[in-house]
Each structure stands twice: as C-alpha cells, then as structure tokens.
Motif scaffolding. Structure first.
Motif, PDB file in Angstrom:
ATOM      1  N   PHE A  52       0.872  -1.175   0.000  1.00  0.00           N
ATOM      2  CA  PHE A  52       0.000   0.000   0.000  1.00  0.00           C
ATOM      3  C   PHE A  52       0.907   1.223   0.000  1.00  0.00           C
ATOM      4  O   PHE A  52       1.893   1.263   0.745  1.00  0.00           O
ATOM      5  CB  PHE A  52      -0.894   0.028   1.241  1.00  0.00           C
ATOM      6  CG  PHE A  52      -1.621   1.333   1.416  1.00  0.00           C
ATOM      7  CD1 PHE A  52      -2.819   1.563   0.756  1.00  0.00           C
ATOM      8  CD2 PHE A  52      -1.097   2.330   2.221  1.00  0.00           C
ATOM      9  CE1 PHE A  52      -3.487   2.779   0.899  1.00  0.00           C
ATOM     10  CE2 PHE A  52      -1.755   3.546   2.373  1.00  0.00           C
ATOM     11  CZ  PHE A  52      -2.955   3.775   1.709  1.00  0.00           C
ATOM     12  N   THR A  53       0.589   2.186  -0.832  1.00  0.00           N
ATOM     13  CA  THR A  53       1.398   3.405  -0.805  1.00  0.00           C
ATOM     14  C   THR A  53       0.588   4.614  -1.239  1.00  0.00           C
ATOM     15  O   THR A  53      -0.208   4.541  -2.181  1.00  0.00           O
ATOM     16  CB  THR A  53       2.647   3.279  -1.690  1.00  0.00           C
ATOM     17  OG1 THR A  53       3.403   4.492  -1.627  1.00  0.00           O
ATOM     18  CG2 THR A  53       2.273   3.022  -3.151  1.00  0.00           C
ATOM     19  N   TYR A 138       5.664  -0.495   8.008  1.00  0.00           N
ATOM     20  CA  TYR A 138       4.934   0.769   7.827  1.00  0.00           C
ATOM     21  C   TYR A 138       5.930   1.925   7.771  1.00  0.00           C
ATOM     22  O   TYR A 138       6.973   1.900   8.436  1.00  0.00           O
ATOM     23  CB  TYR A 138       3.962   0.996   8.990  1.00  0.00           C
ATOM     24  CG  TYR A 138       3.278   2.353   8.960  1.00  0.00           C
ATOM     25  CD1 TYR A 138       2.132   2.557   8.206  1.00  0.00           C
ATOM     26  CD2 TYR A 138       3.795   3.417   9.691  1.00  0.00           C
ATOM     27  CE1 TYR A 138       1.503   3.788   8.163  1.00  0.00           C
ATOM     28  CE2 TYR A 138       3.171   4.673   9.656  1.00  0.00           C
ATOM     29  CZ  TYR A 138       2.026   4.849   8.892  1.00  0.00           C
ATOM     30  OH  TYR A 138       1.419   6.072   8.851  1.00  0.00           O
ATOM     31  N   GLY A 139       5.575   2.907   6.982  1.00  0.00           N
ATOM     32  CA  GLY A 139       6.365   4.130   6.936  1.00  0.00           C
ATOM     33  C   GLY A 139       5.495   5.305   6.566  1.00  0.00           C
ATOM     34  O   GLY A 139       4.375   5.146   6.069  1.00  0.00           O
ATOM     35  N   TYR A 154       2.920   4.374   3.554  1.00  0.00           N
ATOM     36  CA  TYR A 154       3.216   3.201   2.727  1.00  0.00           C
ATOM     37  C   TYR A 154       3.390   2.009   3.652  1.00  0.00           C
ATOM     38  O   TYR A 154       3.773   2.149   4.826  1.00  0.00           O
ATOM     39  CB  TYR A 154       4.463   3.409   1.865  1.00  0.00           C
ATOM     40  CG  TYR A 154       5.663   3.957   2.609  1.00  0.00           C
ATOM     41  CD1 TYR A 154       6.597   3.104   3.195  1.00  0.00           C
ATOM     42  CD2 TYR A 154       5.850   5.326   2.725  1.00  0.00           C
ATOM     43  CE1 TYR A 154       7.689   3.605   3.870  1.00  0.00           C
ATOM     44  CE2 TYR A 154       6.945   5.839   3.405  1.00  0.00           C
ATOM     45  CZ  TYR A 154       7.869   4.976   3.974  1.00  0.00           C
ATOM     46  OH  TYR A 154       8.951   5.480   4.655  1.00  0.00           O
ATOM     47  N   SER A 155       3.091   0.834   3.141  1.00  0.00           N
ATOM     48  CA  SER A 155       3.147  -0.359   3.981  1.00  0.00           C
ATOM     49  C   SER A 155       3.312  -1.590   3.103  1.00  0.00           C
ATOM     50  O   SER A 155       2.882  -1.609   1.939  1.00  0.00           O
ATOM     51  CB  SER A 155       1.851  -0.469   4.802  1.00  0.00           C
ATOM     52  OG  SER A 155       1.900  -1.586   5.667  1.00  0.00           O
ATOM     53  N   ASP A 187      -7.341  -2.017   0.854  1.00  0.00           N
ATOM     54  CA  ASP A 187      -6.623  -1.065   0.005  1.00  0.00           C
ATOM     55  C   ASP A 187      -5.245  -1.575  -0.401  1.00  0.00           C
ATOM     56  O   ASP A 187      -4.558  -0.924  -1.198  1.00  0.00           O
ATOM     57  CB  ASP A 187      -6.493   0.288   0.709  1.00  0.00           C
ATOM     58  CG  ASP A 187      -7.825   1.021   0.811  1.00  0.00           C
ATOM     59  OD1 ASP A 187      -8.733   0.679   0.026  1.00  0.00           O
ATOM     60  OD2 ASP A 187      -7.961   1.908   1.673  1.00  0.00           O
ATOM     61  N   PHE A 188      -4.827  -2.694   0.149  1.00  0.00           N
ATOM     62  CA  PHE A 188      -3.522  -3.261  -0.190  1.00  0.00           C
ATOM     63  C   PHE A 188      -3.607  -3.989  -1.525  1.00  0.00           C
ATOM     64  O   PHE A 188      -4.563  -4.730  -1.787  1.00  0.00           O
ATOM     65  CB  PHE A 188      -3.051  -4.226   0.888  1.00  0.00           C
ATOM     66  CG  PHE A 188      -2.415  -3.541   2.074  1.00  0.00           C
ATOM     67  CD1 PHE A 188      -1.076  -3.725   2.359  1.00  0.00           C
ATOM     68  CD2 PHE A 188      -3.163  -2.708   2.901  1.00  0.00           C
ATOM     69  CE1 PHE A 188      -0.478  -3.100   3.444  1.00  0.00           C
ATOM     70  CE2 PHE A 188      -2.584  -2.074   3.990  1.00  0.00           C
ATOM     71  CZ  PHE A 188      -1.238  -2.263   4.255  1.00  0.00           C
TER      72      PHE A 188
END
Length: 400
Positions: A52-53, A138-139, A154-155, A187-188
């Motif tokens: 995810f981003t 995660y970030g 983002y993850s 959402d990923f």
C-alpha cells in the motif's frame, strides 16, 4: 429535557467528538511497533506479497519483488531490493536499514537509507513480525503537523516464502494491525510472485558494494572458501591462506599471499606482492593479474560484491582467456574472505542468501582450513620460503 431530546443531544455530541477521537488515534507517534525487536533474526530474504502506498516516491509496478537484509559487524542491515519491471527486466537497488535505537521500545523503528547518501532516509517501522513467516512494515513520508496524522503512508506485507502460506489466524492478526495504522486491508494491492525470480545469475547483472571504500578494505583477509579458476584435487588446496592488500606508489593494489602447503608438510610460503589489482572506473570492480608484468593469464574480473569491511567479503570474478573475445566470461571464480579465520552464525546465514541470489553451487567451492599461523614477513620465526612466482609453478600456481 425529554428523553428523546437527551438522546438527540448525545448523538450530536458523539458526531462532534468521534472525529477528534479518530484523529488522535491516527497519530503516527502513537503507533506501536514490534516489541523486543531482534534485528539479527529479521535478516534474510523476504518476499513482498502485498503493498500500500500514498507516496509517489514508492510507486512502482514491479512483480517478483524481494528484499534481502544481511547483518554485518554493526547494528545496521545491508539491504538489497529488486523486482521485475513491466518490460521483463530486473531492477536492483542497494541500501541500508539503519537502527537509531538498538534497544528499548523504539528498536523496531528503522530507517531505510538508499545507496546515495544524498537521498532522504525513509521510515521503515516493523509493526509486527514472528521473524519466521511474516512481517508488517509501515512508513510515512509526510505528517500533518496540526494533527500528527500521516498524509503519505506506505506499507508492505512480507513473507518468508514465495508462495503465500499464512494461516487465517495470522492474516486476521495482520488485518487488525493494519486497522491500527488507520489503513484498510482492502486497500492493499497484491504483488505477483509468479514467473521467473530476479536473481543475479548472469555476470552482467552483478552489482558491487555500494560506495566501496578501498582504504577500509585494505589489510589482512583470511580466505574461507573459494571456487578455483581451474578445478584441481581438493586435497592439494593450500591451507591457512590469507591475503594482505596494500597500495603501491603507482596506485596499483599489491597482494601479499601467505599460506601453508599440505603437499610439503604444511610448510609456509609467502608470495610477496606479485599478484596485483588494477582499478576500474567503478569502485569495487578490479582487474586481477597473477603476475605484475601480466605475462601469466589475462586479467580476470575481481568484483567485491558485498563487504562490511570488518567481518566478511563476498567476491566474484569472470575468468578470461587469451583466445576468447574481449570481455567474454569463460567461467566464474569466487571466494569468501573473513577478517578472522572463522564465520559467525550471522555471517553464515548471510552467505547462504548470497549464494542463492547469485545462483552459486556450494559444492563447487573448496574449504580453506586454518590450523596454524604462518608468519606474514619473510623474517618470521618459523622457516618460511619466499615463493618467487612461476619459478616453482608446482607450488606457486596451484589453486590460482
């Protein structure tokens, strides 16, 4: 006030308060990361299965995406990320996972430093992992100052296996953790792991140690395993083999070789500054010559693929022959070196990953034993013969 009016007031209050509660729960500073994080256990190969981003910096359409993390002598992890582009080519990127707080509650709050020191360090938080099967990363690139909420998150969901094999219990746990990051599991995106993996089997895909520092690399290295230029009986391989690298006044790197010979009662020999490296335009890539005047063998490639300078060095090279076209790789030679005459368990794991990544057969490598210490100077206490290369080819050329 009637009961109906009281209920209406309470509903209005809830509508007003709930967004504030949601905002406070989404503060990045309050997100929990993996407890008692062990960076050594986290190293190794990870496959990206979902991503995810919201960050343009991390948008990509790669398939077969993998991360390889290997631990050196310090607290940081060397990072190699790669995947297959839409045109079928593979892209490789070196970097480093930095650990600002090796201990305590923030130990899992890592930072990803790309190979270029001028690039920004990205947050890389290990939210949850069991080290053996999965990890949730995660970030956040941008935090809204007024609320502390992430605007560009983002993850990744990482797994140890290429084919996803997580249990329903683990999947539910990951989804709960994702919800706790104010993200939605739906959402990923799935990252395809079908088709051919991106490995660096072909020498044209080899990458060397980023920002290679020759000054840090100089000095003494023990040879631990090697794939010889020409196959010969393993029982004839030299023991106690080490190299000492120095720079000559003309800028060439000279190699002093010290070893013992099992065919000659383990007598020690020194080959004094006869082998040389010549630098190329890319730091970490050298041309290797087995004689200073280049009369013996043509120059083989000598690439320092990965090193932490204080622990181990993983080296590959292409054998070149005079009768082959310029630059053609006839066969691969390789070696692994250590600053000490043994590997740690962490280094051993690291090498397993590298052998797989570069499609190398461990059975083709010879083991160098280290049972004695040969003097590193000709005037050492033990009787040492200085081997003048090519005057004694049966002694000097064996194993080269």
């Amino acid at each position: 006030m009637s009961q109906v009016n009281m209920i209406a007031v309470l509903l209005l209050l809830m509508v007003a308060v709930l967004p504030a509660i949601a905002e406070s729960q989404c503060k990045v500073s309050e997100f929990r990361v993996q407890r008692n994080f062990d960076i050594a256990r986290f190293q190794g190969r990870w496959f990206i299965h979902k991503k995810f981003t919201q960050s343009p910096l991390l948008q990509d359409s790669f398939t077969n995406r993998e991360h390889i993390y290997t631990k050196g002598a310090g607290e940081d992890l060397a990072a190699l990320s790669f995947g297959r582009c839409h045109d079928g080519s593979c892209q490789f990127e070196h970097g480093k996972l930095k650990q600002p707080s090796p201990t305590g509650s923030n130990a899992a709050k890592l930072g990803y430093q790309p190979s270029s020191p001028s690039d920004p360090v990205l947050k890389y938080w290990v939210i949850d992992t069991d080290y053996e099967s999965y990890a949730l990363i995660y970030g956040c690139n941008q935090i809204k100052q007024s609320t502390g909420k992430c605007m560009k998150a983002y993850s990744w969901i990482l797994e140890r296996t290429r084919q996803s094999s997580l249990s329903q219990e683990i999947r539910r746990r990951i989804n709960r953790k994702i919800n706790g990051l104010c993200l939605k599991p739906n959402d990923f995106e799935v990252v395809s792991q079908t088709g051919e993996r991106c490995r660096q089997c072909d020498p044209s895909t080899w990458t060397v140690q980023p920002n290679f520092d020759l000054d840090r690399y100089l000095g003494l290295w023990h040879e631990m395993v090697f794939k010889p230029r020409v196959v010969f009986p393993r029982e004839l391989a030299f023991n106690d083999y080490l190299n000492v690298y120095t720079i000559l006044p003309n800028g060439t790197i000279a190699v002093r070789i010290v070893r013992s010979d099992p065919a000659l009662d383990d007598k020690c020999f020194i080959t004094d500054d006869r082998q040389t490296w010549e630098r190329t335009d890319e730091p970490g890539k050298f041309i290797f010559f087995d004689s200073p005047d280049r009369t013996v063998f043509t120059g083989d490639d000598y690439f320092v693929i990965e090193t932490d300078y204080t622990g181990i060095s993983f080296v590959l090279g292409c054998v070149k022959e005079p009768d082959t076209p310029d630059g053609e790789c006839v066969r691969i030679r390789g070696s692994v070196w250590s600053r000490k005459p043994y590997f740690t368990s962490t280094e051993f794991i690291r090498l397993k990953v590298l052998f797989d990544q570069y499609c190398l057969d461990e059975q083709e490598y010879y083991i160098t034993t280290h049972n004695k210490i040969c003097p590193r100077e000709p005037n050492g206490k033990e009787q040492v013969e200085v081997c003048v290369l090519y005057d004694k080819p049966d002694v000097c050329l064996r194993g080269l």
